[in-house]
Design an enzyme around this catalytic site. Structure first.
Site, PDB file in Angstrom:
ATOM      1  N   GLU A   1       4.367  -5.329   7.364  1.00 49.71           N
ATOM      2  CA  GLU A   1       3.550  -4.284   7.999  1.00 49.71           C
ATOM      3  C   GLU A   1       3.924  -4.012   9.453  1.00 49.71           C
ATOM      4  O   GLU A   1       3.800  -2.877   9.917  1.00 49.71           O
ATOM      5  CB  GLU A   1       2.057  -4.658   7.916  1.00 49.71           C
ATOM      6  CG  GLU A   1       1.449  -4.477   6.540  1.00 49.71           C
ATOM      7  CD  GLU A   1       1.616  -5.682   5.625  1.00 49.71           C
ATOM      8  OE1 GLU A   1       2.395  -6.602   5.950  1.00 49.71           O
ATOM      9  OE2 GLU A   1       0.948  -5.698   4.570  1.00 49.71           O
TER      10      GLU A   1
ATOM     11  N   GLY B   1       0.729  -5.040   0.759  1.00 45.13           N
ATOM     12  CA  GLY B   1      -0.412  -5.110  -0.159  1.00 45.13           C
ATOM     13  C   GLY B   1      -0.050  -5.712  -1.506  1.00 45.13           C
ATOM     14  O   GLY B   1      -0.922  -6.220  -2.211  1.00 45.13           O
TER      15      GLY B   1
ATOM     16  N   GLU C   1      -0.201  -9.348  -0.957  1.00 42.79           N
ATOM     17  CA  GLU C   1      -1.630  -9.652  -0.805  1.00 42.79           C
ATOM     18  C   GLU C   1      -2.348  -9.643  -2.159  1.00 42.79           C
ATOM     19  O   GLU C   1      -3.230 -10.467  -2.413  1.00 42.79           O
ATOM     20  CB  GLU C   1      -2.267  -8.638   0.155  1.00 42.79           C
ATOM     21  CG  GLU C   1      -1.757  -8.834   1.585  1.00 42.79           C
ATOM     22  CD  GLU C   1      -2.134  -7.685   2.507  1.00 42.79           C
ATOM     23  OE1 GLU C   1      -1.821  -6.522   2.183  1.00 42.79           O
ATOM     24  OE2 GLU C   1      -2.736  -7.947   3.561  1.00 42.79           O
TER      25      GLU C   1
ATOM     26  N   ALA D   1       0.870  -1.177   0.000  1.00 44.46           N
ATOM     27  CA  ALA D   1       0.000   0.000   0.000  1.00 44.46           C
ATOM     28  C   ALA D   1       0.905   1.224   0.000  1.00 44.46           C
ATOM     29  O   ALA D   1       2.056   1.157   0.449  1.00 44.46           O
ATOM     30  CB  ALA D   1      -0.879  -0.013   1.240  1.00 44.46           C
TER      31      ALA D   1
END
Ligand code: CAA
Length: 260
Positions: free
Chosen positions: A135, A112, A115, A66
């Site tokens: 993270e 992300g 993911e 992200a």
């Protein structure tokens, strides 16, 4: 139409490149909005589509996570939960897409990015690819499905270790653990993904879609996967493609599937 996604049609395959190489293709809100539109509005309308390849621009990254630079405004639990829910919705669109989606992981797939790769149906990694859920380094947890999907792919103990230590793993280790389907030389991930999709494109399209739905059912809470298989098997036996596939076998010729 898209500012960040580069969508190319290669025969019946859509090659989608996340194109923010200066930010290592990090998922900012614009990229997520475009991915949502692509998988909910655009690609479902392309009837001739046989599969999708998702990759990152440049030689360094698939997606480095992200976009951390957009995190600055987030400071309460509701905002954070909203962000995670948005990511979940988009990644479910990919996971539940009726055509096979392959991540061609050409470099860092972190947070992300890992993911996103895991929401795809398969992953082909180049030798230089690196996977991780870092993270906890930022004081947060994976928010786009990582705590669930990484366990599905590599098991609880190893997923726990990766997410708690924030360690990165190389492509070959990801392959050994079952996170990655194939490892190929640098620069060849898209070609390998294309080879797999080309093979799948010769199969019955309804059957392909129902395999995806039935396998996904294994991981859906409250869904009886065996019952889903019974239902989808029934659906496929009612297709003209089933008649054609069986006839082609008996007549010793390739099947000519119509997707109905
Ligand atoms: N968000 C925003 N920008 C990022 C980014 C990210 N996730 N990752 C890299 N970038 C940017 C860097 O800020 C840098 O930009 P500037 O030149 O403008 O500073 C550029 O991309 C190149 O990055 P580096 O200089 O850091 O490159 P490097 O080779 O030294 O390191 C790296 C590469 C190890 C991938 C490192 O960039 C890194 O650790 N990135 C962050 C990875 C990360 O923590 N991802 C998880 C994000 S949180 C998340 O994803 C939550 C969730 O589950 C939804």
């Amino acid at each position: 139409m898209y500012e960040i996604l580069d969508v190319q049609q290669d025969g019946n395959i859509a090659i989608v490149t996340i194109n923010r190489p200066k930010a290592l293709n990090a998922l900012n809100q614009q990229t997520l909005t475009e991915l949502r539109h692509l998988f909910s509005e655009d690609l479902p309308k392309r009837e001739d589509l046989s599969g999708v390849i998702l990759t990152g621009a440049g030689e360094k990254a698939f997606v480095a996570g992200a976009d951390i630079k957009e995190f600055t405004g987030i400071s309460d639990d509701e905002q954070g939960a909203k962000m995670a829910r948005n990511g979940h919705e988009i990644f479910f669109l990919i996971e539940e897409f009726s055509k096979p989606v392959i991540a061609a992981v050409n470099g860092f797939a972190l947070g992300g990015g890992c993911e996103l790769a895991m929401a795809c149906h398969m992953r082909v990694a180049s030798e230089n690819a690196r996977f991780g859920q870092p993270e906890v380094n930022l004081g947060i947890i994976p928010g786009y499905g990582g705590t669930q999907r990484l366990v599905q792919y590599i098991g609880k103990g190893k997923a726990m270790e990766l997410m708690l230590t924030a360690d990165m793993i190389k492509a070959n280790e990801a392959h050994r653990l079952g996170l990655v389907n194939h490892v190929v030389p640098k620069g060849e991930a898209v070609a390998k993904a294309k080879e797999i999709l080309t093979k799948i494109s010769t199969k019955g399209p309804v059957a392909v879609a129902k395999v995806i739905e039935s396998i996904n059912a294994y991981f859906q809470n409250g869904v009886d996967g065996f019952e889903r298989e019974v239902e989808k098997f029934g659906t496929t036996t009612a297709t003209k493609d089933f008649q054609e596939g069986a006839a082609a076998f008996i007549e010793k010729r390739p099947a000519n599937f119509q997707g109905c």
